[in-house]
Design a protein around this motif. Sequence first.
Motif, PDB file in Angstrom:
ATOM      1  N   GLY A   1       0.821  -1.210   0.000  1.00 20.20           N
ATOM      2  CA  GLY A   1       0.000   0.000   0.000  1.00 20.20           C
ATOM      3  C   GLY A   1       0.855   1.260   0.000  1.00 20.20           C
ATOM      4  N   CYS A   2       1.916   1.231   0.824  1.00 26.19           N
ATOM      5  CA  CYS A   2       2.819   2.397   0.862  1.00 26.19           C
ATOM      6  C   CYS A   2       3.513   2.604  -0.493  1.00 26.19           C
ATOM      7  N   LEU A   3       3.981   1.514  -1.073  1.00 27.18           N
ATOM      8  CA  LEU A   3       4.657   1.578  -2.357  1.00 27.18           C
ATOM      9  C   LEU A   3       3.731   2.147  -3.423  1.00 27.18           C
ATOM     10  N   ARG A   4       2.487   1.733  -3.394  1.00 25.13           N
ATOM     11  CA  ARG A   4       1.530   2.221  -4.394  1.00 25.13           C
ATOM     12  C   ARG A   4       1.254   3.703  -4.186  1.00 25.13           C
ATOM     13  N   ASP A   5       1.080   4.109  -2.932  1.00 28.75           N
ATOM     14  CA  ASP A   5       0.759   5.520  -2.658  1.00 28.75           C
ATOM     15  C   ASP A   5       1.929   6.445  -2.996  1.00 28.75           C
ATOM     16  N   GLU A   6       3.161   5.980  -2.663  1.00 26.50           N
ATOM     17  CA  GLU A   6       4.315   6.869  -2.808  1.00 26.50           C
ATOM     18  C   GLU A   6       4.973   6.792  -4.179  1.00 26.50           C
ATOM     19  N   GLN A   7       4.852   5.646  -4.843  1.00 33.64           N
ATOM     20  CA  GLN A   7       5.571   5.465  -6.099  1.00 33.64           C
ATOM     21  C   GLN A   7       4.650   5.301  -7.310  1.00 33.64           C
ATOM     22  N   ALA A   8       3.369   5.537  -7.110  1.00 29.60           N
ATOM     23  CA  ALA A   8       2.418   5.322  -8.205  1.00 29.60           C
ATOM     24  C   ALA A   8       2.782   6.150  -9.433  1.00 29.60           C
ATOM     25  N   ALA A   9       3.258   7.368  -9.208  1.00 29.69           N
ATOM     26  CA  ALA A   9       3.542   8.260 -10.341  1.00 29.69           C
ATOM     27  C   ALA A   9       4.714   7.768 -11.173  1.00 29.69           C
ATOM     28  N   THR A  10       5.605   7.012 -10.564  1.00 29.89           N
ATOM     29  CA  THR A  10       6.802   6.569 -11.290  1.00 29.89           C
ATOM     30  C   THR A  10       6.629   5.166 -11.890  1.00 29.89           C
ATOM     31  N   LEU A  11       5.538   4.499 -11.563  1.00 33.65           N
ATOM     32  CA  LEU A  11       5.311   3.138 -12.070  1.00 33.65           C
ATOM     33  C   LEU A  11       4.471   3.168 -13.329  1.00 33.65           C
ATOM     34  N   ASN A  12       4.802   2.317 -14.266  1.00 34.35           N
ATOM     35  CA  ASN A  12       3.969   2.204 -15.462  1.00 34.35           C
ATOM     36  C   ASN A  12       2.778   1.295 -15.175  1.00 34.35           C
ATOM     37  N   ALA A  13       1.949   1.075 -16.158  1.00 34.88           N
ATOM     38  CA  ALA A  13       0.735   0.268 -15.976  1.00 34.88           C
ATOM     39  C   ALA A  13       1.068  -1.149 -15.561  1.00 34.88           C
ATOM     40  N   GLU A  14       2.142  -1.697 -16.114  1.00 34.66           N
ATOM     41  CA  GLU A  14       2.518  -3.066 -15.771  1.00 34.66           C
ATOM     42  C   GLU A  14       2.947  -3.159 -14.307  1.00 34.66           C
ATOM     43  N   GLY A  15       3.699  -2.152 -13.833  1.00 30.46           N
ATOM     44  CA  GLY A  15       4.129  -2.138 -12.440  1.00 30.46           C
ATOM     45  C   GLY A  15       2.955  -2.041 -11.492  1.00 30.46           C
ATOM     46  N   LEU A  16       1.996  -1.177 -11.836  1.00 28.41           N
ATOM     47  CA  LEU A  16       0.790  -1.042 -10.999  1.00 28.41           C
ATOM     48  C   LEU A  16      -0.006  -2.339 -10.981  1.00 28.41           C
ATOM     49  N   ASP A  17      -0.061  -3.036 -12.107  1.00 29.21           N
ATOM     50  CA  ASP A  17      -0.777  -4.316 -12.166  1.00 29.21           C
ATOM     51  C   ASP A  17      -0.121  -5.351 -11.258  1.00 29.21           C
ATOM     52  N   TYR A  18       1.232  -5.338 -11.243  1.00 31.00           N
ATOM     53  CA  TYR A  18       1.943  -6.274 -10.345  1.00 31.00           C
ATOM     54  C   TYR A  18       1.597  -5.994  -8.883  1.00 31.00           C
ATOM     55  N   LEU A  19       1.562  -4.700  -8.527  1.00 33.89           N
ATOM     56  CA  LEU A  19       1.218  -4.346  -7.147  1.00 33.89           C
ATOM     57  C   LEU A  19      -0.197  -4.807  -6.794  1.00 33.89           C
ATOM     58  N   ASP A  20      -1.119  -4.632  -7.717  1.00 35.03           N
ATOM     59  CA  ASP A  20      -2.502  -5.082  -7.471  1.00 35.03           C
ATOM     60  C   ASP A  20      -2.553  -6.589  -7.249  1.00 35.03           C
ATOM     61  N   ARG A  21      -1.782  -7.296  -8.053  1.00 35.88           N
ATOM     62  CA  ARG A  21      -1.788  -8.756  -7.917  1.00 35.88           C
ATOM     63  C   ARG A  21      -1.185  -9.188  -6.581  1.00 35.88           C
ATOM     64  N   ILE A  22      -0.098  -8.517  -6.192  1.00 41.50           N
ATOM     65  CA  ILE A  22       0.515  -8.843  -4.898  1.00 41.50           C
ATOM     66  C   ILE A  22      -0.472  -8.574  -3.767  1.00 41.50           C
ATOM     67  N   GLN A  23      -1.139  -7.414  -3.825  1.00 44.11           N
ATOM     68  CA  GLN A  23      -2.077  -7.057  -2.762  1.00 44.11           C
ATOM     69  C   GLN A  23      -3.271  -8.004  -2.721  1.00 44.11           C
ATOM     70  N   ASN A  24      -3.789  -8.393  -3.862  1.00 45.49           N
ATOM     71  CA  ASN A  24      -4.924  -9.320  -3.904  1.00 45.49           C
ATOM     72  C   ASN A  24      -4.519 -10.703  -3.381  1.00 45.49           C
TER      73      ASN A  24
END
Length: 422
Positions: free
Chosen positions: A206-229
């Motif tokens: 959650g912290c990584l997504r909130d703080e680094q969302a702007a620097t992550l591409n769509a694929e990176g954000l998808d990986y975070l969603d999968r990890i969180q789920n």
Amino acid sequence: MTAVGRTDAELAQGSKVRVAELERESIEKSGDGAKGDMSPRSLTDGERQFRELADAMPQIVWGARPDGQFDYYNHRWYEFTGRPEGSDGDSSWADVVHPDDQAESLRLWRSAILSGDAYEIEYRLKRRDGEYRWHLTRALPVRDQSKTITRWFGTCTDIDARRRTEDRLRASTAALVHSNRELEEFASVASHDLQEPLRKVQAFVGCLRDEQAATLNAEGLDYLDRIQNAAKRMTILVSDLLEISTLSSKGRPFAPVDLNEVIADVLSDLETRLAQTGGTVEVEPLPIVESDPVQMRQLFQNLIGNALKFHREDAAPVVRVSATIVDNREITGRGGEGSTCRISVADNGIGFDEKYLDRVFTIFQRLHGRGEYEGTGIGLAICRKIVERHGGTITARSQLGQGATFIASLPMLHGEAGSLEG
């Protein structure tokens, strides 16, 4: 059964009674039963009949004087022990009874002689080949008209097969109880230990997504969603595992529980889901059942929750809850007291093929993918464990596309259910 309709056990018992009668008659005729003289010179017709009948019996038959001195054995004794015919006396028993059983058998035998009461014990006797076999030994006093004991009459019945089977069952049961306890402890400890790292995974993602969302591409954000789920699913699995592992150890004592009140609380908890699905729950009057109130709530919560979850898309879910009380004699076909409450939870949902009946009650088993229906596949396993802890059973009837009916049978009173430990 024999030709006259009597079992072998009944015939053997009758033979024992007849042996006792013949021996009593022989003592009365010989006139010196107090001495217990069984020599050939003093044999009467009654004594000969007694010996012939005793020798024909499959059990060891023996006789003793009023003071407990053994002075007669039938042919089976000599055949079993390998001793020469005619040898007698207490020394035979000292050599034949298993050393571990001698003290207790002697204590009970002396107690019987002093009290004049019947004697019964199970111990091991050494066969002629050196093997010890379990026997059930019974002895009855023979009394004269003045109620004075004139002799003791006894039998030894081979129960080795039965006793060894019982010993194996006891050992297996003890091992199973120990194994189950260890598994429950392991599941509980593992669940507690896993919860903390899972919480950290979710927090850091959650912290990584909130703080680094702007620097992550769509694929990176998808990986975070999968990890969180995945972490969320694991958290639910761990929580469910902890719940099922503590059902027995954390269960409350049984008390009278009004199932109508339990259902009212469950429907209050399911109010949001009922609104989301447009579902209705119809409840017939329910009885008071001696049970664990918290686990009864879990049982209904899971059964009704499942019925609402697995509804058809073309029809709002309708769940019907009812109960019937059945006399236990109707279930077993035998006499006996007590009654059983059969709780039925029926729905109009998607149903399932009954060939998967055993699978639906197995922990973590699912008939549908996670993408179709939420959950971990543990709800019905919890239901089964709750019902079994209450000394009952649970089953289901269903057809694909035509709904399902889950039936939980619980004893009304728990004196009837036997052992209710985990």
